[in-house]
Design an enzyme around this catalytic site. Structure first.
Site, PDB file in Angstrom:
ATOM      1  NE  ARG A 170      -3.599  -2.526   2.168  1.00  0.00           N
ATOM      2  CZ  ARG A 170      -4.638  -2.847   2.914  1.00  0.00           C
ATOM      3  NH1 ARG A 170      -5.037  -2.027   3.868  1.00  0.00           N
ATOM      4  NH2 ARG A 170      -5.291  -3.978   2.711  1.00  0.00           N
TER       5      ARG A 170
ATOM      6  NE  ARG B 121      -1.960   5.114   8.651  1.00  0.00           N
ATOM      7  CZ  ARG B 121      -3.225   4.834   8.334  1.00  0.00           C
ATOM      8  NH1 ARG B 121      -3.542   4.478   7.110  1.00  0.00           N
ATOM      9  NH2 ARG B 121      -4.173   4.926   9.242  1.00  0.00           N
TER      10      ARG B 121
ATOM     11  CD  GLU C  35      -9.627  -1.094   9.419  1.00  0.00           C
ATOM     12  OE1 GLU C  35      -9.867   0.116   9.315  1.00  0.00           O
ATOM     13  OE2 GLU C  35      -9.505  -1.856   8.449  1.00  0.00           O
TER      14      GLU C  35
ATOM     15  CB  SER D 158     -11.918  -4.304   7.433  1.00  0.00           C
ATOM     16  OG  SER D 158     -12.927  -3.597   6.772  1.00  0.00           O
TER      17      SER D 158
ATOM     18  NE  ARG E 241      -3.192  -1.139  10.913  1.00  0.00           N
ATOM     19  CZ  ARG E 241      -4.038  -0.235  10.436  1.00  0.00           C
ATOM     20  NH1 ARG E 241      -5.338  -0.364  10.676  1.00  0.00           N
ATOM     21  NH2 ARG E 241      -3.599   0.787   9.736  1.00  0.00           N
TER      22      ARG E 241
END
Length: 439
Positions: A276, A291, A363, A366, A403
């Site tokens: 990403r 991130r 988060e 998801s 995460r």
RNA sequence: GGCGAGGUGGCGGAGCGGCCGAUCGCAGCCGCCUUGAAAGCGGCCGUGGGGAAACUCACCGGGGGUUCAAAUCCCUCCCUCGCCGCCA
């Protein structure tokens, strides 16, 4: 894309959905216009093309007759007919060509507009932006480190103590937002992978290791070249993309296929690296591995009937909860608001784990119900008796490594800098119960 | 990377530039026969768009071209297979 019939019979439904998402409503009217123009242009082409075919079919036999003709009069007669037909056909050919070009151009325009329309939101999704989610449940209790008599260390510090995470050298070698998992860190990821895959298999998922580089069709079909495009890595030389999630290769796995309804649901658990760009997130989460540009993830992906999609969505959420429960993490479950849905999602539930040093939930999973949106784009259908129709696809994170690792390190840390290993993970770490700094 | 062969309906496999959306076989579906099944026989059997329908259009790996007309000829790209080279 959504069902074109809805545009023709109930465009207000689309307008309402766009409104709830905070996306363009005007585009619906442009699309209605373009759709009409497209159909008119196609009909015009069909008509001309049909004339051309009919005419063309007369020429062959006539030429045959011309060849066979013996007396001069008949020959001249046939020749004249052929010439006349040819002349007619010739101008018709030009018309057909023009009509074809026009129809193509107009269709292209309409198709582009279609790509701009996001999936219809589920009317149960809370309306609003990122902050407007509905809290479904809080599970577990965040630890009170003050009461325990020590200050919680963040995952970066614990990662250093355990020599498990090296962000400094990650940056040296690859730039910011890259990291190495080392020793305990690498072992932890492998253990998590095994736990995740074991759970997924037990729930009927087929394990998959997928390509991480895909063609534009796969990227577009899954809806990642819309507003999410800026976060996608593109390989210029080859016109290919690095996937941000194995959802992409898993969804496209059955593209252009028709699946017998009796085979549904089909469930895959995909393991891949994810890439990403994190454009537009400068300054957010710059430290640590919350991130990052590259990480590994186990993703659940399901093909099922549209009727079953909502029930399957609940199941995906439950499986995600089972996994987080097994890791003994405090978390909350939220129903994501319309403005914060991806373009293919009709509804989305997130699980957010408690991060002690941030004093907030972040988060970690998801799950989205993308209904028939991706299936339409990727041409994945199901055969139900003599009908074929688009099926539904859903996706859900089972284990996004960095995460989860952050959550484990921070929530299960102990005063001396060691980290307690959740019971479910112990069998995959040789029975070890605690991570301690290497000697 | 080089040379060669090839990409056609779920699979296999045909296809003179017009009569080809496409022969045939297998698989599948329906029926007959049979106590039942198999075999045999008969029929059906790709996808999508437009249209109330009749019907019509598109698709033979992708794109472009030649032609009145392209699965069929030409160009180009992609992919698969084989051999050679290189190499995890």
């Amino acid at each position: 894309m959504i069902d074109p019939n809805i545009l023709r019979t109930d465009p207000d439904r689309i307008r309402e959905s766009q409104r709830r998402r905070g996306e363009s409503v005007e585009v619906v009217d442009l699309l209605i216009e373009a759709d009409l123009a497209k159909r008119a242009a196609m009909q015009e082409f069909d008509e001309l093309r049909n004339q051309q075919k009919v005419l063309g079919k007369q020429i062959g036999p006539l030429q045959g007759a011309l060849k066979k003709a013996t007396d001069e009069a008949a020959k001249a007669q046939a020749q004249a007919e052929v010439d006349a037909l040819m002349a007619q056909a010739s101008t018709l050919a030009d018309d057909v060509k023009a009509a074809d070009a026009k129809a193509n151009e107009i269709s292209e325009k309409a198709d582009q507009l279609w790509l701009q329309i996001s999936n219809l939101v589920n009317l149960d999704s809370p309306v609003g932006g990122e902050e407007d989610f509905t809290l479904i449940e809080e599970v577990g209790t965040p630890r009170d480190f003050a009461a325990e008599g020590f200050a919680a260390r963040d995952h970066i510090e614990i990662g250093e103590i355990l020599d498990a995470i090296d962000t400094v050298r990650g940056a040296k070698v690859s730039g910011s937002r890259f990291f190495y998992l080392k020793g305990i860190g690498a072992q932890l990821e492998i253990a998590l992978l095994n736990l995740a895959m074991q759970q997924a298999s037990a729930n009927g998922f087929i394990p998959m290791i997928t390509p991480a580089i895909v063609l534009p069709s796969a990227m577009e079909g899954t809806g990642f070249l819309g507003q999410a495009a800026e976060n996608v890595y593109r390989l210029e030389e080859d016109d290919m993309y690095l996937v941000g999630t194995s959802e992409v290769p898993l969804a496209a796995y059955h593209s252009d296929e028709i699946i017998d309804v009796n085979q549904l649901p089909i469930r895959y658990a995909g393991w891949s690296s994810c890439f990403r760009r994190e454009a537009g997130s400068y300054g957010k989460d710059t430290k640590g591995i919350i991130r990052v540009h590259q990480f590994d993830k186990v993703e659940m992906f399901v093909f099922t009937t549209p009727d079953e999609a909502e029930a399957e969505h609940k199941r995906l959420l439950q499986w995600e909860r089972d996994f987080v429960d097994a890791l003994e993490l405090p978390y909350r479950v939220i129903d994501v608001a319309t403005g914060d849905l991806g373009s293919s999602a009709a509804r989305k539930f997130d699980i957010e784990a408690w991060i002690p040093t941030q004093g907030t939930y972040r988060e970690i999973t998801s799950t989205s119900n993308t209904t028939e949106f991706q299936a339409r784009r990727l041409k994945i259908r199901m055969r139900d008796g003599d009908k074929t129709q688009p099926l539904a696809t859903l996706n859900g994170t089972l284990c996004a490594m960095p995460r989860i690792i952050v959550a484990i390190l921070e929530n299960h840390q102990q005063a001396d800098g060691s980290v307690r290993i959740p019971k479910a993970l112990q069998p995959f770490l040789g029975g070890k119960t605690v991570f301690t700094a290497p000697a």
